[in-house]
Scaffold this motif. Structure first.
Motif, PDB file in Angstrom:
ATOM      1  N   GLU A 346      -8.617  -0.255  -1.922  1.00 42.70           N
ATOM      2  CA  GLU A 346      -9.038  -1.522  -1.330  1.00 42.70           C
ATOM      3  C   GLU A 346      -7.824  -2.414  -1.119  1.00 42.70           C
ATOM      4  OE1 GLU A 346     -12.584  -1.653  -0.566  1.00 42.70           O
ATOM      5  OE2 GLU A 346     -11.920   0.379  -1.036  1.00 42.70           O
ATOM      6  N   HIS A 347      -7.605  -2.799   0.095  1.00 46.80           N
ATOM      7  CA  HIS A 347      -6.521  -3.671   0.553  1.00 46.80           C
ATOM      8  C   HIS A 347      -5.242  -2.862   0.813  1.00 46.80           C
ATOM      9  CE1 HIS A 347      -9.522  -6.397  -0.678  1.00 46.80           C
ATOM     10  NE2 HIS A 347      -9.176  -6.466  -1.949  1.00 46.80           N
ATOM     11  N   GLY A 348      -4.674  -2.222  -0.210  1.00 47.59           N
ATOM     12  CA  GLY A 348      -3.450  -1.433   0.017  1.00 47.59           C
ATOM     13  C   GLY A 348      -2.429  -2.228   0.795  1.00 47.59           C
ATOM     14  N   THR A 349      -2.177  -3.441   0.365  1.00 50.30           N
ATOM     15  CA  THR A 349      -1.489  -4.412   1.213  1.00 50.30           C
ATOM     16  C   THR A 349      -0.018  -4.076   1.468  1.00 50.30           C
ATOM     17  OG1 THR A 349      -2.981  -6.196   0.565  1.00 50.30           O
ATOM     18  CG2 THR A 349      -0.820  -6.839   1.389  1.00 50.30           C
ATOM     19  N   LEU A 350       0.760  -3.830   0.427  1.00 53.95           N
ATOM     20  CA  LEU A 350       2.210  -3.701   0.580  1.00 53.95           C
ATOM     21  C   LEU A 350       2.613  -2.238   0.365  1.00 53.95           C
ATOM     22  CD1 LEU A 350       4.904  -5.185   1.022  1.00 53.95           C
ATOM     23  CD2 LEU A 350       4.975  -5.624  -1.440  1.00 53.95           C
ATOM     24  N   VAL A 351       3.028  -1.580   1.434  1.00 54.96           N
ATOM     25  CA  VAL A 351       3.327  -0.147   1.363  1.00 54.96           C
ATOM     26  C   VAL A 351       4.734   0.132   1.879  1.00 54.96           C
ATOM     27  CG1 VAL A 351       0.888   0.455   1.646  1.00 54.96           C
ATOM     28  CG2 VAL A 351       2.379   0.346   3.661  1.00 54.96           C
ATOM     29  N   LEU A 389       6.632  -8.739   5.311  1.00 52.76           N
ATOM     30  CA  LEU A 389       5.426  -8.788   6.122  1.00 52.76           C
ATOM     31  C   LEU A 389       5.318  -7.592   7.063  1.00 52.76           C
ATOM     32  CD1 LEU A 389       5.158 -12.593   6.955  1.00 52.76           C
ATOM     33  CD2 LEU A 389       3.640 -11.244   5.511  1.00 52.76           C
ATOM     34  N   ASN A 390       6.443  -6.974   7.377  1.00 50.09           N
ATOM     35  CA  ASN A 390       6.408  -5.767   8.204  1.00 50.09           C
ATOM     36  C   ASN A 390       5.868  -4.564   7.445  1.00 50.09           C
ATOM     37  OD1 ASN A 390       7.177  -6.017  10.976  1.00 50.09           O
ATOM     38  ND2 ASN A 390       9.218  -6.644  10.306  1.00 50.09           N
ATOM     39  N   ARG A 391       5.699  -4.694   6.127  1.00 47.08           N
ATOM     40  CA  ARG A 391       5.117  -3.608   5.327  1.00 47.08           C
ATOM     41  C   ARG A 391       3.726  -3.961   4.808  1.00 47.08           C
ATOM     42  NH1 ARG A 391       7.316  -2.238   0.610  1.00 47.08           N
ATOM     43  NH2 ARG A 391       8.728  -3.966   0.189  1.00 47.08           N
ATOM     44  N   MET A 392       3.174  -5.077   5.292  1.00 44.03           N
ATOM     45  CA  MET A 392       1.886  -5.538   4.790  1.00 44.03           C
ATOM     46  C   MET A 392       0.790  -5.344   5.840  1.00 44.03           C
ATOM     47  SD  MET A 392       3.196  -9.010   2.847  1.00 44.03           S
ATOM     48  CE  MET A 392       1.641  -9.337   2.010  1.00 44.03           C
ATOM     49  N   PHE A 393      -0.424  -5.007   5.361  1.00 42.50           N
ATOM     50  CA  PHE A 393      -1.545  -4.714   6.262  1.00 42.50           C
ATOM     51  C   PHE A 393      -1.056  -3.723   7.325  1.00 42.50           C
ATOM     52  CE2 PHE A 393      -1.112  -9.447   5.765  1.00 42.50           C
ATOM     53  CZ  PHE A 393      -1.709  -9.518   4.512  1.00 42.50           C
ATOM     54  N   ALA A 394      -0.580  -2.586   6.853  1.00 45.73           N
ATOM     55  CA  ALA A 394       0.208  -1.658   7.685  1.00 45.73           C
ATOM     56  C   ALA A 394      -0.684  -0.740   8.514  1.00 45.73           C
ATOM     57  CB  ALA A 394       1.147  -0.855   6.790  1.00 45.73           C
ATOM     58  N   HIS A 395      -1.519  -1.332   9.355  1.00 48.93           N
ATOM     59  CA  HIS A 395      -2.449  -0.542  10.157  1.00 48.93           C
ATOM     60  C   HIS A 395      -1.722   0.485  11.026  1.00 48.93           C
ATOM     61  CE1 HIS A 395      -4.941  -4.178   9.280  1.00 48.93           C
ATOM     62  NE2 HIS A 395      -5.893  -3.282   9.205  1.00 48.93           N
TER      63      HIS A 395
END
Length: 511
Positions: A346-351, A389-395
């Motif tokens: 769930e979320h997996g925000t910062l990858v 931010l370029n690694r966040m919400f990395a659709h």
């Protein structure tokens, strides 16, 4: 489109269908029709309760003066025992400064009060609230939680994670009972009807309630029995209830296309927008790496046990440290349990690249925030800086890797409107036009898929939802304009004209 009961029978041109099927009734729509939007991570039962209390969202509370007025008015009501406010956002309502117990004391007096942050991972108690909770300067932080303190060690009234859950969230409270009792069943049913009306007005036909306890499931079941559950609803049961589910032989998928159990919900860290998720690199200008709310051994056991029980596990993990902890646990138990289960992050925000590769190898589904780049950019830039931010919400990265991705608002933590999420995912621009991680932009077709086929896959329902092909459920939304052709700046302003669940209209915009 020809419909029989709740299913699509055929689609085609008017010439192709006329005379082939005996039609009892015809409905003409003059808008653009899409499959109904499906939010894979949202909180209708939480919203039902919130709607019964003080709305402290930025839309309602532009400044601290209005916040104080609303809370004071609630405190003056003789029938109120606890003053409860929700969706507070300090960046938009109190000049970036978190209000403390002394602020609340001044406006709420001797009545206990709790103000819950929009991310729902921390809140602020007044002095009477701290006393009611038995929290004093000598109190030790609870496991998985923390009490906020100032530089002198005095309690500020802020309660983080488990410290908040024990007070306000029965589904996660230790012992199964929170300090603040939920509203009556009838009141919560009224709140749920209001919540579903809001959701339908945004074009939603299906949701996954991402945190339910037994009382929440009972609420949804009663709404279903009364004919009030107009939204197709899957639920994620809170992780403390795994033993009860396993003992009752409850597995993922039990239920039907109106109400079903999708899996189990667990937590590893705090909130992305709340500034307490668990990250490798500290938040900008600090030495703070956020917090984990579960020990690795406990998470390993939970992953193993949920897999063994045939229950899909959806694990809340925002920060890169937290996500790696989830991946470690799944790698240890990857061969346990049915392969059909849709285990989720769930979320997996910062990858990063390594995280992406491991998610792909494990076959996990990721459910990132849809609207956060657009809506929460002001606080995200301050917490993480532009580079991260370029690694966040990395659709973009997730989809390019072939990972299953679903759309999520996490409402009430973010805007509920799927159209606003489409705008965010396609443009990666904040409301003020600031670019927010442009490398993660996706196409309109990909964005719509997040909220149709992607969300259906996340709950194992892709065989009945997500498209309007023959045999699928006749759930659809009518829009005033075509999102594929309007300017990206206008996507969020497209009107929802009507929303249909099983070919029954559940929302119609006023003319």
């Amino acid at each position: 489109m020809v419909v029989f009961g709740e299913r699509v029978v055929a689609v085609g041109t008017r010439q192709e269908l006329t005379g082939v099927y005996p039609v009892d009734d015809t409905v003409a729509l003059d808008g653009v029709v899409l499959p109904g939007f499906n939010d894979a991570h949202i909180h209708p039962t939480m919203t039902a309760e919130n709607l019964l209390h003080v709305d402290c969202s930025p839309e309602a509370v532009p400044d601290a003066r209005e916040l104080a007025r609303r809370l004071r008015t609630e405190a003056e009501r003789p029938d109120v025992s606890w003053v409860l406010g929700s969706r507070y956002d300090q960046t938009k309502s109190s000049d970036g400064h978190i209000v403390d117990r002394w602020f609340l004391d001044e406006v709420t007096g001797q009545k206990p009060a709790l103000l819950i942050h929009v991310a729902a991972h921390w809140g602020v108690l007044n002095s009477a609230g701290l006393a009611a909770a038995g929290i004093s300067a000598e109190s030790e932080d609870p496991p998985g939680g923390r009490f906020g303190r100032d530089s002198d060690g005095d309690l500020t009234g802020v309660v983080y994670e488990q410290a908040l859950f024990d007070i306000a969230y029965p589904s996660l409270a230790r012992g199964g009972r929170a300090l603040i009792e939920s509203s009556s069943d009838e009141a919560r049913l009224r709140g749920l009807r209001r919540a579903l009306d809001l959701f339908h007005a945004a074009g939603l036909t299906s949701v996954c309630d991402a945190l339910c306890g037994p009382d929440d499931l009972r609420l949804l079941s009663e709404a279903r029995a009364r004919g009030d559950l107009t939204m197709r609803t899957s639920v994620l049961m809170a992780y403390p209830h795994l033993t009860a589910l396993r003992d009752a032989a409850v597995t993922s998928g039990i239920g039907d296309d109106r109400l079903r159990i999708a899996g189990l919900k667990a937590f590893v860290d705090g909130a992305c927008a709340g500034g307490n998720c668990w990250v490798e690199e500290p938040f900008v200008g600090t030495e703070d790496h956020g917090m984990a709310v579960i020990e690795p051994d406990a998470l390993n056991d939970l992953v193993r046990d949920s897999r063994s029980a045939g229950i899909a596990l959806a694990t809340h993990a925002n920060g890169d440290r937290a996500i790696r902890m989830v991946l470690d646990a799944h790698e240890m138990s990857r061969d346990i349990g049915p392969s059909r289960l849709r285990h989720r992050i769930e979320h997996g925000t910062l990858v990063d690249g390594e995280i992406i590769e491991r998610i792909k190898s494990l076959g996990l589904t990721v459910v990132p925030f849809g609207s956060y780049a657009r809506y929460h950019a002001d606080k995200l830039i301050g917490l993480y800086g532009h580079k991260r931010l370029n690694r966040m919400f990395a659709h973009r990265w997730l989809l390019d890797a072939g990972i299953a991705v679903a759309g999520s608002s996490d409402y009430p933590c973010g805007p509920l409107e799927p159209l606003a999420a489409l705008a965010s995912c396609v443009s990666r621009q904040a409301l003020d036009g600031t670019s927010v991680g442009p490398d993660q932009r996706i196409t309109m077709a990909e964005a719509i898929a997040l909220y149709t086929t992607g969300a259906a896959f996340a709950t194992g329902e892709e065989d009945i939802k997500g498209t309007l092909e023959p045999g699928m459920l006749a759930d659809f939304v009518e829009l005033s304009a075509d999102p594929f052709t309007v300017d990206v700046d206008d996507i969020a302003d497209i009107d929802v004209r009507s929303t249909w669940v099983g070919a029954e209209r559940v929302f119609a915009a006023p003319h």
